[in-house]
Design an enzyme around this catalytic site. Structure first.
Site, PDB file in Angstrom:
ATOM      1  N   TYR A   1      31.509  39.419  29.955  1.00 23.00           N
ATOM      2  CA  TYR A   1      30.508  38.505  29.396  1.00 23.00           C
ATOM      3  C   TYR A   1      29.840  39.089  28.154  1.00 23.00           C
ATOM      4  O   TYR A   1      29.162  38.383  27.424  1.00 23.00           O
ATOM      5  CB  TYR A   1      29.418  38.156  30.423  1.00 23.00           C
ATOM      6  CG  TYR A   1      29.902  37.309  31.581  1.00 23.00           C
ATOM      7  CD1 TYR A   1      31.248  37.014  31.746  1.00 23.00           C
ATOM      8  CD2 TYR A   1      29.012  36.804  32.525  1.00 23.00           C
ATOM      9  CE1 TYR A   1      31.693  36.255  32.810  1.00 23.00           C
ATOM     10  CE2 TYR A   1      29.448  36.039  33.587  1.00 23.00           C
ATOM     11  CZ  TYR A   1      30.788  35.763  33.726  1.00 23.00           C
ATOM     12  OH  TYR A   1      31.223  35.006  34.780  1.00 23.00           O
TER      13      TYR A   1
ATOM     14  N   LYS B   1      39.920  44.770  40.912  1.00 24.79           N
ATOM     15  CA  LYS B   1      41.313  44.324  40.790  1.00 24.79           C
ATOM     16  C   LYS B   1      42.089  45.518  40.261  1.00 24.79           C
ATOM     17  O   LYS B   1      42.716  45.480  39.197  1.00 24.79           O
ATOM     18  CB  LYS B   1      41.372  43.109  39.845  1.00 24.79           C
ATOM     19  CG  LYS B   1      42.711  42.420  39.781  1.00 24.79           C
ATOM     20  CD  LYS B   1      43.065  41.628  41.027  1.00 24.79           C
ATOM     21  CE  LYS B   1      44.446  41.007  40.897  1.00 24.79           C
ATOM     22  NZ  LYS B   1      44.925  40.406  42.168  1.00 24.79           N
TER      23      LYS B   1
ATOM     24  N   ASP C   1      40.812  39.069  44.952  1.00 29.42           N
ATOM     25  CA  ASP C   1      41.431  37.865  45.532  1.00 29.42           C
ATOM     26  C   ASP C   1      41.330  37.888  47.053  1.00 29.42           C
ATOM     27  O   ASP C   1      41.036  36.879  47.699  1.00 29.42           O
ATOM     28  CB  ASP C   1      42.880  37.687  45.044  1.00 29.42           C
ATOM     29  CG  ASP C   1      43.657  38.993  44.963  1.00 29.42           C
ATOM     30  OD1 ASP C   1      43.064  40.059  45.216  1.00 29.42           O
ATOM     31  OD2 ASP C   1      44.859  38.954  44.641  1.00 29.42           O
TER      32      ASP C   1
ATOM     33  N   ASP D   1      29.822  37.028  39.782  1.00 29.79           N
ATOM     34  CA  ASP D   1      29.399  35.658  39.492  1.00 29.79           C
ATOM     35  C   ASP D   1      30.132  34.686  40.407  1.00 29.79           C
ATOM     36  O   ASP D   1      29.540  33.836  41.082  1.00 29.79           O
ATOM     37  CB  ASP D   1      29.694  35.350  38.012  1.00 29.79           C
ATOM     38  CG  ASP D   1      29.093  34.038  37.542  1.00 29.79           C
ATOM     39  OD1 ASP D   1      28.407  33.366  38.347  1.00 29.79           O
ATOM     40  OD2 ASP D   1      29.320  33.672  36.375  1.00 29.79           O
TER      41      ASP D   1
ATOM     42  N   ASP E   1      28.639  32.665  43.990  1.00 33.20           N
ATOM     43  CA  ASP E   1      28.610  31.203  44.130  1.00 33.20           C
ATOM     44  C   ASP E   1      29.420  30.769  45.348  1.00 33.20           C
ATOM     45  O   ASP E   1      29.031  29.855  46.076  1.00 33.20           O
ATOM     46  CB  ASP E   1      29.153  30.508  42.876  1.00 33.20           C
ATOM     47  CG  ASP E   1      28.072  30.279  41.817  1.00 33.20           C
ATOM     48  OD1 ASP E   1      27.118  31.086  41.770  1.00 33.20           O
ATOM     49  OD2 ASP E   1      28.178  29.304  41.055  1.00 33.20           O
TER      50      ASP E   1
HETATM   51 MG    MG Z   1      27.174  31.363  38.297  1.00 36.16          MG
END
Ligand code: MG
Ligand code: NAI
Length: 358
Positions: A140, A189, A221, A245, A249
């Site tokens: 990000y 990962k 995963d 992130d 969620d």
């Molecule tokens: Mg989010």
């Protein structure tokens, strides 16, 4: 002297839920509040999602409580002109400027809401986990751009960035454990990504400082799959920015509603930022039906992690649970089952205030 809290209501339902939270905080102690603009409303007023004045006020506060930012009005402006300011720039700037590298998202199945989750009660019953997400590094914040018809986003992590977030996660595992052996699951990962291999190496070396914590590594995963198949077996989950992130969620669904999840963002020192996980819900803004509980629970995290007021935090957590146990539900939680009563933002707030009074 009373503790100083900067309130950043933001856009959409932000002003409604932060307004309610201010009432609740007033009932819990003596605080001085400063209410300032962030996001779309700041763009409208000042042409930028965050002014230097607001940033300075945040820096010198004891804690910052935020509603949410964004909405279709500003999305449309950006669609017309890609260089137009975006509401979320305000949020990213606060996180970066306050050095808030650790995002804590607790996810606990609330008994009264077990039937609101799309997952089977037998799977989620007893879930009580904490996602610790790195917030100021990784993809990000890397270089990004276009080369002809190709786009790229760089993902970079330094050893120092990984070490400091790993320590927060190990410490959280110890703080949370009540008797049992603290457990930490580090997500990466490492079979594919170089940043993940450095992540795994570094977390493993920090584990030496915390011999009492049981550390496991999980590929992202696999972690995504196990979060919904055996959520009760997780304690603290540590992840880099992008993976954290997505996984946080996903784990939101374990509680039944996005309207229930609080978060805290902390730095090395200085004020923390406390905010609900959900967005500005423009579809229901101004209707008086927004669920204020994620913001109340964020205020409880602010009392606990930001202001050193554990007993007030506990009182607020219990008041929220009591209101749910009595069956009161904002529309996002309301299923129409026997024993449930539909209630708006103001009524839920009044009920929580009533519980605090007991
Ligand atoms: Mg989010
Ligand atoms: P959202 O979380 O705002 O809404 C998703 C759905 O959940 C909507 O149907 C909404 O009505 C419902 N919902 C969310 N919070 C609720 C609450 N407290 N009570 C009752 N229902 C609630 O996510 P969406 O729709 O993707 O984004 C809307 C806007 O919010 C966008 O502009 C987005 O950029 C922004 N956003 C801001 C965030 C922040 O400020 N931290 C985080 C996520 C999105």
């Amino acid at each position: 002297m009373s503790q100083r809290i900067v309130l950043l209501p933001g856009d959409g339902i932000g002003p409604e839920i932060v307004g309610s939270t201010r009432e609740v905080l007033d009932a819990l102690g003596e605080f001085s509040f400063e209410e300032l603009l962030i996001g779309g409303i700041s763009i409208d007023e000042h042409g930028t999602a965050l002014t230097d004045e607001v940033l300075d006020a945040c820096r010198s506060a004891d804690a910052v409580l935020l509603g949410a930012v964004g909405g279709p009005k500003w999305d449309e402006a950006v669609a017309r002109d890609p260089s137009a300011p975006r509401p979320e720039q305000g949020l990213l700037a606060v996180r970066k400027e306050l050095g808030l590298f650790a995002n804590l998202r607790p996810v606990a199945a609330i008994p009264a809401l077990i039937d609101s989750s799309p997952l089977r009660p037998g799977v989620i019953e007893g879930t009580d986990l904490l996602v610790v997400r790195e917030l100021t590094g990784g993809i990000y914040f890397g270089e990004s751009g276009r080369r002809g018809s190709t786009a790229f986003d760089e993902c970079a992590y330094s050893v120092e960035e990984i070490e400091r977030i790993a320590r927060v996660a190990f410490e959280a595992a110890i703080t949370r454990s009540s008797g049992g052996k603290p457990r930490l699951t580090s997500v990466d990962k490492a079979n594919v990504l170089e940043t993940s291999r450095l992540w795994r190496e570094t977390v493993t070396s920090i584990a030496g400082e915390f011999p009492e914590v049981e550390l496991e590594h999980l590929l992202v995963d696999n972690a995504a799959m196990q979060l919904v198949s055996r959520p009760t077996e997780f304690d603290v989950i540590l992840a880099e920015n992008l993976f954290g992130d997505i996984l946080s969620d996903e784990s939101a669904m374990l509680t039944g509603s996005l309207g229930m999840l609080p978060s805290a963002s902390l730095g090395e020192s200085g004020p923390g930022l406390f905010e609900p996980v959900h967005g500005s819900a423009p579809d229901i803004a101004g209707q008086g039906i927004a669920n204020p509980l994620a913001t109340f629970l964020s205020a409880a995290m602010m009392l606990r992690y930001g202001l050193g007021k554990e007993s007030e935090a506990g009182r607020l957590d219990r008041a929220v649970e009591a209101v749910l146990e009595r069956g009161f539900r904002t529309p996002d939680l309301f299923t129409g089952a026997a024993g449930e009563t539909e209630a708006g933002t103001a009524e839920v707030t009044r009920l929580v205030l009533g519980e605090l009074d007991r």
